[in-house]
Write a protein that holds these residues in place. Sequence first.
Motif: not given
Length: 321
Positions: A107-108, A111, A160, A165, A169
Amino acid sequence: MMKTKLTFYMIIITGTLITISSENWLSMWMGMEVNMMSFVPLINLSPSKSSAEASMIYFLTQSISSIIMLSIIMLIMMSYKNHIMFMILTMSIMIKLGSAPFHMWIPKIMNVMSWNNNIIFMTWQKISPLYLLNMIEWNYLMNISIILSVMLGSYGGLYQTSMRKIMAYSSISHLGWIMSLNKLKDCWVIYLTIYSLMVIIMCNYLMNSDLLYINQMFNVNMSNSQKMNIVIMMMSLGGMPPMLGFLPKWMVIEELMNNKSFVMIMFMVMMSMLTLFFYMRMTIKLMMFQTMINKWDKYNMEYSMIMFIMNLMLPISVTMY
C-alpha cells in the motif's frame, strides 16, 4: 518520455518471458532481476519526493528477496536440497509478490505511484513470482500466506479513503485466492487473466475520471452512467454474482471442494464478504447521491458497454469451464 517508457515496458516483458521460458532456477532469477531493474525507473519517471521513496522501498524489498533467492538457488545447485531450503525459497518469492505477512510495503508504494504503474504492478509483475511458486512443492508456509493474505487484505481496506490503497489491499486479498490455485493446477493463469482485465478497466476509468479518494466520487456533476460504471466494476472486483469477477472465485471454491479443503473455503468466503463490504460502502453511498447530469455521454457509454458485455459473458464462461 514516451520512447523511454516504451523501452522499459519492452524490457519488463522480456524479463518475464526469460523467467517463464527458462529451464533452470538461475535463469529464472536473472529474468526476474531484469524485470525488477526496468520497473524501478518507471516509478521514478516523474521525479518527486514520494516517487523517490516508493522506488527505494521497491528496490530494497526486491533486492533483499533476490539475495535470499540467489543464495538458496546456489545451494540447491550444489545439491544441498532439503525441506528448509524450499521453505526459505518460498518465503523469498512471497516477499517479491507482496503476499501477507510480507505485504506492508505494497500500500505504501501503490499510494504514490501513477495508475499506469499500479496496473503493471498488480498484473504483469505477478506473473514471474507466481510461475516460480507453482514450481515449488507445496508447503505449510503457502497455506499460512493464503490465509493471512485473504484476511489482512480484507481487513486492511475497510477504513481506507484512498482509492489506490483500496486497490492495493484488494490486490493482496485476490493474491491469496490466486495462490490457493497453485496447490492444485495451472488454473491460477485463468484467475490472473480475468483479474487483470478487471483491474485494467477499473484503474483506467479511475485515471480518466481523476478519482483518487472516495469523497471525490460524491461529486454532484457525476453522471448516472459514471455511477453505474463504478458500481458494476466494484461489484465485479468484489466477486458479487453474477458479475464476471465471481467466476474465478467460483473456480477456487470448486477446486478446493474437490480437494476436501472445506475449512479454508469457509474462511476465504467469509473474508471475501468483508472485501465486498468495503466496495459496497462506496457504491451504496454513491448511488444515494442524486446527479444533475442525466445524459449518457459517448465516452462513458463505451465503458458501460464494455462492463455490461464482460458480465454477460459469465454464463457462457461457466458453460465452457
